[in-house]
Design a protein around this motif. Structure first.
Motif, PDB file in Angstrom:
ATOM      1  N   CYS A 291      49.531  34.687 -80.184  1.00 24.10           N
ATOM      2  CA  CYS A 291      49.150  35.692 -81.498  1.00 24.10           C
ATOM      3  C   CYS A 291      47.562  35.836 -81.562  1.00 24.10           C
ATOM      4  O   CYS A 291      47.081  36.821 -82.158  1.00 24.10           O
ATOM      5  CB  CYS A 291      49.579  35.032 -82.872  1.00 24.10           C
TER       6      CYS A 291
ATOM      7  N   CYS B  22      50.017  28.075 -82.019  1.00 22.24           N
ATOM      8  CA  CYS B  22      49.591  27.646 -83.170  1.00 22.24           C
ATOM      9  C   CYS B  22      50.364  27.027 -83.991  1.00 22.24           C
ATOM     10  O   CYS B  22      51.687  27.612 -84.096  1.00 22.24           O
ATOM     11  CB  CYS B  22      48.440  28.674 -83.467  1.00 22.24           C
TER      12      CYS B  22
ATOM     13  N   TYR C 291      45.219  30.701 -91.585  1.00 25.54           N
ATOM     14  CA  TYR C 291      45.358  31.550 -90.357  1.00 25.54           C
ATOM     15  C   TYR C 291      45.240  32.926 -90.661  1.00 25.54           C
ATOM     16  O   TYR C 291      44.479  33.689 -89.951  1.00 25.54           O
ATOM     17  CB  TYR C 291      47.008  31.414 -90.151  1.00 25.54           C
TER      18      TYR C 291
ATOM     19  N   CYS D 118      52.436  30.085 -85.867  1.00 24.50           N
ATOM     20  CA  CYS D 118      53.423  30.498 -85.170  1.00 24.50           C
ATOM     21  C   CYS D 118      54.736  29.597 -85.009  1.00 24.50           C
ATOM     22  O   CYS D 118      55.817  30.291 -85.104  1.00 24.50           O
ATOM     23  CB  CYS D 118      53.041  30.967 -83.613  1.00 24.50           C
TER      24      CYS D 118
ATOM     25  N   CYS E 284      46.408  31.114 -78.836  1.00 23.69           N
ATOM     26  CA  CYS E 284      47.798  31.034 -79.140  1.00 23.69           C
ATOM     27  C   CYS E 284      48.229  32.604 -78.593  1.00 23.69           C
ATOM     28  O   CYS E 284      47.270  33.393 -78.581  1.00 23.69           O
ATOM     29  CB  CYS E 284      48.199  30.993 -80.404  1.00 23.69           C
TER      30      CYS E 284
HETATM   31 ZN    ZN Z   1      49.995  31.790 -83.215  1.00 23.59          ZN
END
Ligand code: ZN
Ligand code: SF4
Ligand code: ZN
Length: 303
Positions: A283, A292, A142, A295, A281
């Motif tokens: 984010c 995701c 990520y 998250c 997502c």
């Molecule tokens: Zn996310």
């Protein structure tokens, strides 16, 4: 004796060929460059980030990528390290990562779980009943993807080698994770998507013991300390099994990868349609679901 020059050998390759120090270094660097060109890993104008842990694999791959960039004006290189927050381990390896970047004059960015996500990995494993490596892998991917995109990186280099990849292939077989295998390969991913920074593995065809020897002969600053969570991993059982097999049947790991490469294009083709439905997502990161995995886990940590 060395196959090329009759000097004292330092290694016997799985092909049965023995090589001395200089011939081995030459073989190693040529094989890496050949892998890069065979799988079209690097192109003109690439802005490359090397995921640098401070271990032998990423340190050695950084050195080789930096030397390639030196000869090609249009290729830029930097290093990104992730500090997961593993007490007594990552702090040490990061010192080596810093030293290597300084030696090579490479820009080095460090992103930590604590600062970016609110928790160190040590804190996460106490809160969630999950395999530490699974947790660690989700957040590392990520952060690497998020910051590579922010830094306008076009390729993300990892130090993954033939041992890592053959373990992943076998693990996916044992767990029936065919779609995970479709995302593997020397250049990862199934479809090109600007939200996913392509990962390339220049050491795809090199064994871990060869990288260890190369890093040692080149006197790189690297840590051989093992992560305290590594022993709990399913992966280490598969690694031991493959090492045992390789010892008795030379070339087994190579054979796993060669058979995998033969079916990989079919696997990628098969999963293409599914990958086209990638969402974003909230984010900003790409995901197959509306939220995701990172998250979802952060929410679980906060609950
Ligand atoms: Zn996310
Ligand atoms: Fe993370 Fe597992 Fe690697 Fe340790 S061994 S750094 S927990 S993925
Ligand atoms: Zn020689």
């Amino acid at each position: 004796m060395c196959k090329n020059c009759d000097l004292k050998p330092v290694i016997k390759l799985s092909s049965g060929v023995s090589l001395c120090k200089n011939c081995f270094i030459d073989y190693f660097e040529r094989k890496t460059r050949k892998t890069i060109s065979k799988f079209k890993m690097i192109s003109k104008g690439d802005r490359i980030a090397v995921g640098l842990s401070g271990g032998k694999d990423s340190t050695a791959v950084l050195y080789i990528i930096a030397s390639i960039a030196k000869r090609h004006d249009t290729i830029k290189v930097m290093a990104i390290s992730i500090d997961e927050g593993i007490k007594g381990y990552r702090d040490e390896t990061l010192k080596d990562a810093k030293a290597m970047c300084k030696k090579l004059g490479i820009t080095h960015k460090v992103y930590s779980y604590k600062k970016e996500l609110g928790y160190t990995l040590d804190q996460m494993v106490k809160k969630l009943d999950m395999n530490p490596c699974t947790l660690c892998g989700v957040f590392r991917r990520y952060l690497l993807n998020k910051y590579s995109r922010k830094l306008k990186v076009t390729k993300l280099v990892t130090g993954h080698n033939l041992d890592d990849e053959s373990q992943s292939v076998i693990m996916n077989q044992f767990r029936s994770n065919v779609d995970a295998s479709a995302r593997l390969g020397p250049v990862t991913g199934i479809v090109a998507d600007y939200r996913f920074i392509r990962r390339i593995k220049p050491f795809y065809l090199l064994l871990e013991k060869e990288i260890m020897l190369y890093a040692f002969l080149k006197k790189f600053p690297f840590s051989s300390q093992e992560c305290p969570y590594a022993h709990s991993a399913y992966r280490s059982e598969v690694r031991d099994m493959l090492n045992d097999f390789e010892q008795r049947h030379l070339g087994v790991k190579n054979n796993i990868i060669n058979s995998f490469l033969a079916v990989l294009p079919l696997l990628k083709e098969h999963y293409k349609a599914k990958s086209k439905r990638i969402k974003s997502c909230k984010c900003g990161e790409p995901s197959s679901e509306s939220v995701c995995k990172a998250c979802q886990l952060i929410k679980e940590l906060k609950d």
